[in-house]
Scaffold this motif. Structure first.
Motif, PDB file in Angstrom:
ATOM      1  N   VAL A  76       5.406  27.495   5.457  1.00 55.10           N
ATOM      2  CA  VAL A  76       4.767  26.379   6.145  1.00 55.10           C
ATOM      3  C   VAL A  76       4.974  25.122   5.312  1.00 55.10           C
ATOM      4  O   VAL A  76       4.752  25.121   4.095  1.00 55.10           O
ATOM      5  N   HIS A  77       5.423  24.062   5.972  1.00 53.13           N
ATOM      6  CA  HIS A  77       5.625  22.795   5.274  1.00 53.13           C
ATOM      7  C   HIS A  77       5.170  21.642   6.161  1.00 53.13           C
ATOM      8  O   HIS A  77       5.512  21.583   7.341  1.00 53.13           O
ATOM      9  N   ASP A  78       4.407  20.739   5.586  1.00 49.21           N
ATOM     10  CA  ASP A  78       3.966  19.533   6.290  1.00 49.21           C
ATOM     11  C   ASP A  78       4.950  18.410   5.970  1.00 49.21           C
ATOM     12  O   ASP A  78       5.056  17.986   4.813  1.00 49.21           O
ATOM     13  N   LEU A  79       5.648  17.947   6.996  1.00 47.44           N
ATOM     14  CA  LEU A  79       6.644  16.881   6.850  1.00 47.44           C
ATOM     15  C   LEU A  79       6.090  15.615   7.481  1.00 47.44           C
ATOM     16  O   LEU A  79       5.430  15.677   8.528  1.00 47.44           O
ATOM     17  N   ASP A  80       6.362  14.475   6.861  1.00 41.75           N
ATOM     18  CA  ASP A  80       5.867  13.236   7.445  1.00 41.75           C
ATOM     19  C   ASP A  80       6.559  13.002   8.803  1.00 41.75           C
ATOM     20  O   ASP A  80       7.733  13.336   8.984  1.00 41.75           O
ATOM     21  N   VAL A  81       5.812  12.466   9.747  1.00 42.10           N
ATOM     22  CA  VAL A  81       6.286  12.298  11.125  1.00 42.10           C
ATOM     23  C   VAL A  81       7.491  11.365  11.201  1.00 42.10           C
ATOM     24  O   VAL A  81       8.414  11.606  11.979  1.00 42.10           O
ATOM     25  N   ARG A  82       7.513  10.325  10.400  1.00 45.27           N
ATOM     26  CA  ARG A  82       8.650   9.402  10.420  1.00 45.27           C
ATOM     27  C   ARG A  82       9.956  10.146  10.124  1.00 45.27           C
ATOM     28  O   ARG A  82      10.936  10.006  10.842  1.00 45.27           O
ATOM     29  N   THR A  83       9.967  10.948   9.060  1.00 42.88           N
ATOM     30  CA  THR A  83      11.165  11.710   8.704  1.00 42.88           C
ATOM     31  C   THR A  83      11.498  12.728   9.781  1.00 42.88           C
ATOM     32  O   THR A  83      12.660  12.899  10.153  1.00 42.88           O
ATOM     33  N   TYR A  84      10.483  13.403  10.299  1.00 40.40           N
ATOM     34  CA  TYR A  84      10.685  14.374  11.375  1.00 40.40           C
ATOM     35  C   TYR A  84      11.370  13.712  12.567  1.00 40.40           C
ATOM     36  O   TYR A  84      12.355  14.225  13.092  1.00 40.40           O
ATOM     37  N   ALA A 115       0.312  11.481  14.011  1.00 40.17           N
ATOM     38  CA  ALA A 115       0.611  10.164  13.450  1.00 40.17           C
ATOM     39  C   ALA A 115       1.122  10.237  12.014  1.00 40.17           C
ATOM     40  O   ALA A 115       1.936   9.413  11.617  1.00 40.17           O
ATOM     41  N   ALA A 116       0.655  11.207  11.228  1.00 39.92           N
ATOM     42  CA  ALA A 116       1.001  11.236   9.806  1.00 39.92           C
ATOM     43  C   ALA A 116       1.988  12.348   9.446  1.00 39.92           C
ATOM     44  O   ALA A 116       3.058  12.069   8.911  1.00 39.92           O
ATOM     45  N   THR A 117       1.613  13.595   9.715  1.00 38.61           N
ATOM     46  CA  THR A 117       2.475  14.724   9.348  1.00 38.61           C
ATOM     47  C   THR A 117       2.556  15.714  10.503  1.00 38.61           C
ATOM     48  O   THR A 117       1.717  15.719  11.403  1.00 38.61           O
ATOM     49  N   ILE A 118       3.582  16.554  10.426  1.00 40.09           N
ATOM     50  CA  ILE A 118       3.735  17.648  11.377  1.00 40.09           C
ATOM     51  C   ILE A 118       3.922  18.926  10.579  1.00 40.09           C
ATOM     52  O   ILE A 118       4.657  18.944   9.591  1.00 40.09           O
ATOM     53  N   ARG A 119       3.222  19.977  10.976  1.00 37.69           N
ATOM     54  CA  ARG A 119       3.305  21.266  10.298  1.00 37.69           C
ATOM     55  C   ARG A 119       4.473  22.045  10.881  1.00 37.69           C
ATOM     56  O   ARG A 119       4.523  22.320  12.078  1.00 37.69           O
TER      57      ARG A 119
END
Length: 182
Positions: A89-97, A151-155
């Protein structure tokens, strides 16, 4: 006349300026540099070239090239992975995603998640039988993934079967080639 010389594997302790046998957990920059080694090894073994991206404004840390196509990698490393249902499991910032999932980009966006040991001395091991990088590197293609209301991260869940091997590198490159063939 020859002299016996004994050399120890030691690293500099940034706080004291002295050298110590190992560094526990490694710094974020050290993990980033080691992550590149995994991608370089897989790309070279697959007979692809690569480049390190100096400014990851587009969410890309490294690009891997075949003769005709590219893979854009976002690199993340952890020494304490969260595992759920045979996935990392990794939380990636939404902008990068959003940058990497975009179907408007020329390169195929991929997350590479590298799992390292707590002790940096275990990251790279070499003896007479060869060299090994420890622990493992995994990948998750983000190209074409759905949008998120976050808004911030996606799991994200990266299947532990997605080992970043030379064969996997070729499969990813084939997916990029198929995208342009259609």
């Amino acid at each position: 006349m020859s002299a016996d010389v004994s050399v120890c594997n030691i690293e500099r302790d940034n706080d004291s300026g002295r050298y110590s046998p190992s560094v526990v957990n490694g710094s974020p920059k050290q993990k980033e540099r080691f992550s590149r080694a995994w991608v370089v090894a897989a790309a070279a073994a697959a007979d692809f070239t690569y480049e390190i991206v100096a400014d990851d404004e587009r969410g890309v840390d490294m690009t891997v090239h075949s003769h005709d196509h590219t893979l854009d990698f976002q690199l993340k490393a952890t020494s304490r992975p969260e595992i759920q249902d045979e996935c990392l499991v990794h939380d990636l910032d939404v902008r990068t995603y959003n940058l990497l999932r975009s179907q408007q980009r020329s390169g195929y966006g991929v997350l590479a998640l590298i799992v390292v040991a707590d002790d940096t001395a275990a990251w790279h091991v070499m003896d007479q039988d060869g060299t090994s990088l420890t622990h493992s590197a995994y990948y998750l293609p983000l190209f074409g993934m759905p949008s998120t209301p976050n808004a911030a991260t996606i799991r994200l869940k990266v299947p532990m079967t997605n080992l970043l091997t030379p064969v996997a590198m070729r499969v990813l490159m084939d997916a990029q080639a198929t995208r342009w063939a259609g």
